[in-house]
Design a protein around this motif. Structure first.
Motif, PDB file in Angstrom:
ATOM      1  N   ILE A 244       0.865  -1.274   0.022  1.00  0.00           N
ATOM      2  CA  ILE A 244       0.202   0.015  -0.146  1.00  0.00           C
ATOM      3  C   ILE A 244       0.856   1.267   0.138  1.00  0.00           C
ATOM      4  N   ALA A 245       2.213   1.248  -0.251  1.00  0.00           N
ATOM      5  CA  ALA A 245       3.080   2.389  -0.348  1.00  0.00           C
ATOM      6  C   ALA A 245       2.569   3.532  -1.285  1.00  0.00           C
ATOM      7  N   GLY A 246       2.241   4.607  -0.603  1.00  0.00           N
ATOM      8  CA  GLY A 246       1.861   5.862  -1.514  1.00  0.00           C
ATOM      9  C   GLY A 246       0.291   5.738  -0.998  1.00  0.00           C
ATOM     10  N   LEU A 247      -0.308   5.012  -0.476  1.00  0.00           N
ATOM     11  CA  LEU A 247      -1.858   5.071  -0.074  1.00  0.00           C
ATOM     12  C   LEU A 247      -2.302   5.449   1.365  1.00  0.00           C
ATOM     13  N   GLU A 248      -1.158   5.344   2.249  1.00  0.00           N
ATOM     14  CA  GLU A 248      -1.178   5.553   3.809  1.00  0.00           C
ATOM     15  C   GLU A 248      -2.171   6.762   4.092  1.00  0.00           C
ATOM     16  N   LYS A 249      -1.619   7.879   3.576  1.00  0.00           N
ATOM     17  CA  LYS A 249      -2.424   8.980   3.934  1.00  0.00           C
ATOM     18  C   LYS A 249      -4.049   8.965   3.550  1.00  0.00           C
ATOM     19  N   HIS A 250      -4.235   8.426   2.314  1.00  0.00           N
ATOM     20  CA  HIS A 250      -5.391   8.522   1.949  1.00  0.00           C
ATOM     21  C   HIS A 250      -6.259   7.259   2.707  1.00  0.00           C
ATOM     22  N   VAL A 251      -5.806   6.221   2.994  1.00  0.00           N
ATOM     23  CA  VAL A 251      -6.306   5.404   3.915  1.00  0.00           C
ATOM     24  C   VAL A 251      -6.706   5.927   5.173  1.00  0.00           C
ATOM     25  N   ASP A 252      -5.886   6.841   5.863  1.00  0.00           N
ATOM     26  CA  ASP A 252      -6.373   7.479   7.017  1.00  0.00           C
ATOM     27  C   ASP A 252      -7.460   8.343   6.897  1.00  0.00           C
ATOM     28  N   ALA A 253      -7.311   9.205   5.841  1.00  0.00           N
ATOM     29  CA  ALA A 253      -8.446  10.027   5.434  1.00  0.00           C
ATOM     30  C   ALA A 253      -9.780   9.572   5.242  1.00  0.00           C
ATOM     31  N   ALA A 254      -9.778   8.360   4.746  1.00  0.00           N
ATOM     32  CA  ALA A 254     -11.022   7.534   4.388  1.00  0.00           C
ATOM     33  C   ALA A 254     -11.572   6.919   5.980  1.00  0.00           C
ATOM     34  N   ILE A 255     -10.821   6.663   6.763  1.00  0.00           N
ATOM     35  CA  ILE A 255     -11.235   6.156   7.949  1.00  0.00           C
ATOM     36  C   ILE A 255     -11.852   7.238   8.870  1.00  0.00           C
ATOM     37  N   ARG A 256     -11.180   8.420   8.775  1.00  0.00           N
ATOM     38  CA  ARG A 256     -11.573   9.741   9.394  1.00  0.00           C
ATOM     39  C   ARG A 256     -13.091   9.894   8.849  1.00  0.00           C
ATOM     40  N   THR A 257     -13.248   9.928   7.500  1.00  0.00           N
ATOM     41  CA  THR A 257     -14.486  10.230   6.959  1.00  0.00           C
ATOM     42  C   THR A 257     -15.443   9.091   7.200  1.00  0.00           C
ATOM     43  N   ARG A 258     -14.963   7.968   7.189  1.00  0.00           N
ATOM     44  CA  ARG A 258     -15.905   6.850   7.844  1.00  0.00           C
ATOM     45  C   ARG A 258     -16.578   7.102   9.149  1.00  0.00           C
ATOM     46  N   ASN A 259     -15.757   7.594  10.276  1.00  0.00           N
ATOM     47  CA  ASN A 259     -15.957   7.953  11.467  1.00  0.00           C
ATOM     48  C   ASN A 259     -16.913   8.886  11.368  1.00  0.00           C
ATOM     49  N   ASP A 260     -16.864   9.899  10.469  1.00  0.00           N
ATOM     50  CA  ASP A 260     -17.887  10.915  10.710  1.00  0.00           C
ATOM     51  C   ASP A 260     -19.103  10.435  10.195  1.00  0.00           C
ATOM     52  N   ILE A 261     -19.332   9.534   9.295  1.00  0.00           N
ATOM     53  CA  ILE A 261     -20.422   9.222   8.594  1.00  0.00           C
ATOM     54  C   ILE A 261     -21.377   8.408   9.674  1.00  0.00           C
ATOM     55  N   ILE A 262     -20.387   7.501  10.206  1.00  0.00           N
ATOM     56  CA  ILE A 262     -21.126   6.634  11.201  1.00  0.00           C
ATOM     57  C   ILE A 262     -21.423   7.205  12.726  1.00  0.00           C
TER      58      ILE A 262
END
Length: 355
Positions: A280-298
């Motif tokens: 996942i090299a190069g995707l780490e910060k995007h995964v973190d951002a997606a998790i934060r967005t998921r937390n907002d939705i839930i």
């Protein structure tokens, strides 16, 4: 359907009933005593393909063919045939039950390539000379159009090889990969549900992983339970000793202290990705951002992310899911990524740049 038919009188209504059989079995002749050399042909719905793919398994030889052009993806458009070995001594029913389960697993991996859940609707049972002795009909099924598959219908042989050699019962039970694939193949209409579905698949994988390989908590359990937690609870009790609080509310707050040392999703996910060696090299910060967005939705029911950013979260999470699944299947070769639009990439990929 209802309507009037004046031929039956001005006050007469005509009702037309239509229906489908859920299951129908037609027995053409007496089946042979064993399954030796018998064959089963599964007619699949909306399966694309080119040519015939082959695989040899313990249950028999598999031949698979799909249609190169499909005007309606809810119609029959492919078939998988499995032929029992010459020495097969199981009864027809025993062998058919095992073959049904095996073909279902094969179709799930082919579904992963085609980007839609593939199922079969008709099964024909025949002897080695092609004479039918039973046909089973399971009615029409809706499977939808393809979306975001990992492979191309013109080259399904590598995917069939994965299905018959790598997608084992041991892998399924230890990793939870089956449900993850099914969630990846789900096609909810709303982008918010697409993100939640992808996150659900990731959380399922991390949950199964954590059961097999528990992720250590932030602080050693003994230290937390014998030193930190008692000190926190004592400090809390002292702080509210002379404060008028609702006893139930105070109890709820105090009980939350026991969970302060729990691991969070990000820690479990990071541990799993490292242990499985998922690229996942190069995707780490995007995964973190997606998790934060998921937390907002839930937790809040909404998110501040604009649609382009939000949909990037969906694409990243689906890409990570693909990479986990392909890593678990020990796949090497080309796959289709949708991070920067549809493109063929080599797996495992090196550092990824999102344009």
């Amino acid at each position: 359907m209802t309507g009037r038919d004046d031929r039956l009188g001005p006050q007469t209504s005509l009702v037309t009933l239509r229906g489908h059989l859920s299951t129908l079995s037609v027995h053409h002749r007496t089946p042979p005593p064993t399954a030796a050399k018998c064959l089963l042909v599964y007619h699949t719905i909306g399966m694309q393909g080119f040519g015939v793919q082959h695989a040899t398994t313990s249950l028999g030889i598999i031949r698979m063919a799909g249609s190169s052009e499909i005007p309606d993806h809810d119609h029959l458009a492919g078939r998988i045939q499995i032929t029992a070995p010459d020495h097969e001594l199981k009864t027809i029913d025993e062998w058919t039950n095992e073959a049904d389960e095996h073909i279902a697993h094969v179709l799930l991996i082919i579904s992963l390539a085609e980007g839609k859940l593939l199922e079969w609707s008709i099964r024909e049972s025949a002897t080695s000379d092609g004479k039918l002795f039973r046909t089973d009909f399971y009615g029409p099924k809706h499977t939808g159009t393809p979306r975001d598959g990992i492979g191309h219908f013109l080259n399904l042989q590598p995917i069939l090889d994965l299905a018959t050699t790598r997608y084992t019962e041991d892998l399924r039970s230890k990793t939870g990969i089956e449900l993850a694939i099914r969630l990846l193949l789900a096609q909810p209409a709303h982008a918010e549900l697409q993100l939640v579905t992808a996150m659900t698949a990731l959380e399922h994988l991390t949950s199964i992983y954590n059961k097999q390989t528990p992720v250590p908590p932030p602080v050693p359990l003994d230290t937390f339970s014998t030193i930190i937690r008692p000190a926190l609870e004592a400090a809390f009790d002292n702080a509210i000793a002379n404060v008028a609080l609702d006893p139930e509310g105070a109890r709820l707050v105090r009980n939350k202290m026991s969970g302060l040392n729990n691991t969070v999703l990000k820690h479990r996910l990071d541990a799993m990705l490292r242990d499985y060696d998922v690229p996942i090299a190069g995707l780490e910060k995007h995964v973190d951002a997606a998790i934060r967005t998921r937390n907002d939705i839930i937790h809040k029911g909404t998110t501040k992310a604009a649609f382009p950013e939000f949909y990037l979260h969906v694409a990243v999470l689906r890409e990570v899911l693909k990479r986990i699944i392909l890593t678990l299947l020990e796949y090497k070769g080309q796959y289709i990524s949708f991070l920067n639009g549809q493109e063929f990439r080599e797996f495992p990929p090196t550092k990824t740049t999102i344009q």
